[in-house]
Design a protein around this motif. Structure first.
Motif, PDB file in Angstrom:
ATOM      1  N   GLN A   1       0.846  -1.203   0.000  1.00  0.00           N
ATOM      2  CA  GLN A   1       0.000   0.000   0.000  1.00  0.00           C
ATOM      3  C   GLN A   1       0.875   1.245   0.000  1.00  0.00           C
ATOM      4  O   GLN A   1       1.906   1.276   0.664  1.00  0.00           O
ATOM      5  N   ILE A   2       0.511   2.249  -0.767  1.00  0.00           N
ATOM      6  CA  ILE A   2       1.216   3.529  -0.689  1.00  0.00           C
ATOM      7  C   ILE A   2       0.719   4.223   0.573  1.00  0.00           C
ATOM      8  O   ILE A   2      -0.483   4.320   0.812  1.00  0.00           O
ATOM      9  N   ALA A   3       1.637   4.665   1.410  1.00  0.00           N
ATOM     10  CA  ALA A   3       1.258   5.249   2.696  1.00  0.00           C
ATOM     11  C   ALA A   3       0.375   6.479   2.501  1.00  0.00           C
ATOM     12  O   ALA A   3       0.632   7.287   1.613  1.00  0.00           O
ATOM     13  N   ALA A   4      -0.648   6.562   3.310  1.00  0.00           N
ATOM     14  CA  ALA A   4      -1.472   7.771   3.293  1.00  0.00           C
ATOM     15  C   ALA A   4      -0.630   8.950   3.769  1.00  0.00           C
ATOM     16  O   ALA A   4       0.361   8.765   4.475  1.00  0.00           O
ATOM     17  N   ALA A   5      -1.059  10.161   3.379  1.00  0.00           N
ATOM     18  CA  ALA A   5      -0.244  11.349   3.670  1.00  0.00           C
ATOM     19  C   ALA A   5       0.113  11.440   5.145  1.00  0.00           C
ATOM     20  O   ALA A   5       1.245  11.750   5.502  1.00  0.00           O
ATOM     21  N   ASN A   6      -0.833  11.108   6.037  1.00  0.00           N
ATOM     22  CA  ASN A   6      -0.547  11.301   7.461  1.00  0.00           C
ATOM     23  C   ASN A   6       0.346  10.213   8.041  1.00  0.00           C
ATOM     24  O   ASN A   6       0.799  10.308   9.164  1.00  0.00           O
ATOM     25  N   THR A   7       0.581   9.120   7.259  1.00  0.00           N
ATOM     26  CA  THR A   7       1.507   8.090   7.757  1.00  0.00           C
ATOM     27  C   THR A   7       2.779   8.045   6.916  1.00  0.00           C
ATOM     28  O   THR A   7       3.576   7.130   7.050  1.00  0.00           O
ATOM     29  N   ALA A   8       2.952   9.014   6.034  1.00  0.00           N
ATOM     30  CA  ALA A   8       4.129   9.008   5.152  1.00  0.00           C
ATOM     31  C   ALA A   8       5.402   9.136   5.985  1.00  0.00           C
ATOM     32  O   ALA A   8       5.398   9.789   7.027  1.00  0.00           O
ATOM     33  N   PRO A   9       6.497   8.444   5.556  1.00  0.00           N
ATOM     34  CA  PRO A   9       7.745   8.579   6.309  1.00  0.00           C
ATOM     35  C   PRO A   9       8.270  10.004   6.240  1.00  0.00           C
ATOM     36  O   PRO A   9       7.871  10.777   5.369  1.00  0.00           O
TER      37      PRO A   9
END
Ligand SMILES: Cc1ncc(COP(=O)(O)O)c(C=O)c1O
Length: 486
Positions: A3-11
């Motif tokens: 899954q591509i990380a959602a903006a709020n969980t992005a590294p």
């Protein structure tokens, strides 16, 4: 499916750039100031200090998981690394074959680090710099315009590349895929040739036993008459002579093989003529010493280093090949992910990677280009003349000292001598004296064996070395010899 990380969980962003470039700028200025102080005061320090066990132990840490400020890393450098250099910067470093670096070279290294280009190939200015440097190198030694070449780590690799081109010349294109099969290749070099020559034959799959060591004369130069006879005998015996290596400046004594005679023999026998001019080729910059290299310009290939007598910072080896097509045919590969195009960044073939084994390569050419522009071949020629002068001065002093004896004629800038009395085992005595001098920080010669005797070997490659340093070496040797006698 990942899954591509959602903006709020992005590294967190991966950029390593500092938040404050001004702090990097300030540290850079400080480092440059302090390092120029360090370099310009080298004469005031002992030549060498052994790294203490505590400093070695302090280096041994697990891989850092979190970063630390670069200021603190620089402090570690100043504490753990800087005091324990290899001594190359010091005027009384006289061991092995080590150049001293230069002001232009150090600035070039700074630029290289900032520029961070990959010189395997493609269409960018650094490739043109390397082409210019190769053309200058050919001009310096008198090889024809159009000679190909590539910068490498050092002469060990440059000699290796030359052996591979010679192998390709002897056995044709199929050697690259099929290997040498049962071909009974044999090569020739003087008994005083550097160890990287047999190693190159070993690495080329030919085997070091294929190297015929031709005896040297009293001046440590290859005996060309013997070479001719051995080649003929090998042919009669069914071998395939493919390579003759002449040395311009042997590692032990600096002797220069009779290159013109060897070139003529190689031409008659239709054998590849290679010159290992690791340091000696640089003598071509001096009008006084150039004549000693007569014949070098006839080489099919030449290996030499800019990091030795030409004072370019490590590392900067170079191979030149008279036949550019053969050179490319020895290394070029066709690979989908490295296709050379006629336009765009992938243009500008042939690339340095077509002339040697490396794909990713640092911008070595910049430090060579800057060194040659800053000092000119005349300036490098003066380094050569000064090193040879100090060597003659040292030899004359040794001849005046009853306790010392020269062990080999001085051809260029290398002096081999020993303490001639004071112990049953003179080899052991002289070996200990060399270590004494190094540990006392007085001077750092190395050792070798000449005609079965252990020699103290002083090689005057550092451009900062003057005659007073030769006196300091002799005074130090005599002092250590006397201490060991009492
Ligand atoms: C004559 C000769 N050939 C080859 C080499 C190997 O050069 P490098 O140490 O640059 O690989 C040396 C090194 O001193 C040398 O003196």
């Amino acid at each position: 499916m990942p899954q591509i990380a959602a903006a709020n969980t992005a590294p967190k962003p991966g950029s390593l750039d500092p938040e404050d470039w001004d702090a990097t700028r300030a540290l850079g200025h400080r480092i440059l100031d302090e390092m120029i102080d360090w370099l310009s005061t080298s004469r005031e320090r002992p030549v060498w200090r052994q790294m203490p066990q505590e400093a070695r132990a302090a280096m041994r840490l697990p891989v850092p998981r979190e970063g630390m400020p670069v200021e603190a890393i620089y402090d570690d450098f100043c504490r753990l690394i800087l005091p324990y250099s290899s001594a190359n910067e010091h005027p009384r470093m006289m061991g092995w074959v080590n150049g001293g670096g230069s002001a232009a070279g150090l600035l070039a290294e700074l630029l290289t680090g900032i520029f961070n280009v990959n010189c395997g190939g493609r269409d960018h200015a650094a490739i043109e710099v390397e082409r210019q440097v190769i053309a200058w190198a050919a001009e310096m030694v008198g090889m024809p315009a159009g000679t190909s070449g590539v910068l490498l780590t050092g002469s060990s690799m440059a000699n290796m590349v030359a052996v591979l081109v010679a192998r390709r010349a002897a056995l044709g294109a199929q050697v690259r895929s099929a290997g040498i099969g049962g071909a009974r290749l044999v090569a020739y070099a003087s008994a005083a040739a550097h160890g990287c020559i047999p190693r190159a034959l070993d690495m080329a799959g030919i085997g070091s036993d294929a190297l015929r060591l031709i005896p040297a004369d009293a001046a440590h130069r290859m005996r060309a008459d013997v070479l001719r006879a051995v080649i003929e005998a090998d042919r009669v015996a069914g071998f395939l002579p493919f390579l003759v290596v002449g040395t311009a400046g042997t590692v032990d004594t600096g002797a220069i093989d009779p290159l013109a005679d060897i070139a003529a023999i190689a031409a008659d026998a239709k054998i590849w003529f290679h010159v290992d001019g690791a340091f000696g080729a640089t003598a071509s910059c001096s009008s006084r010493y150039r004549g000693l290299l007569a014949g070098i310009e006839r080489a099919d290939s030449l290996a030499f280093d800019f990091h030795k007598w030409a004072q370019v910072p490590y590392d900067a080896g170079c191979v030149l090949v008279r036949d550019p097509a053969l050179h490319i045919e020895t290394f070029a590969q066709s690979l989908a992910y490295l296709t050379q195009e006629v336009r765009g960044l992938a243009g500008n073939a042939p690339w340095p990677r077509d002339f040697g084994p490396d794909l990713s390569r640092e911008f070595r050419a910049l430090k060579v280009w800057m060194t040659l522009k800053a000092y000119g071949t005349e300036g490098i020629g003066r380094v050569v003349e000064s090193g040879c002068y100090v060597a003659r001065y040292l030899a004359a002093r040794i001849e005046r000292e009853p306790l010392l004896e020269l062990l080999a004629p001085v051809a260029l800038n290398i002096v081999c001598f020993r303490v001639r009395a004071g112990a049953d085992d003179l080899d052991d005595l002289n070996r200990e004296i060399v270590a004494d001098l190094q540990e006392a920080g007085i001077a750092a010669p190395s050792t070798t064996v000449i005609n079965g005797h252990l020699a103290i070997r002083a090689a005057l490659f550092n451009h900062r070395t003057v005659a007073a340093d030769a006196d300091a070496l002799v005074d130090g040797v005599l002092e250590m010899a006397n201490r060991r006698r009492t």
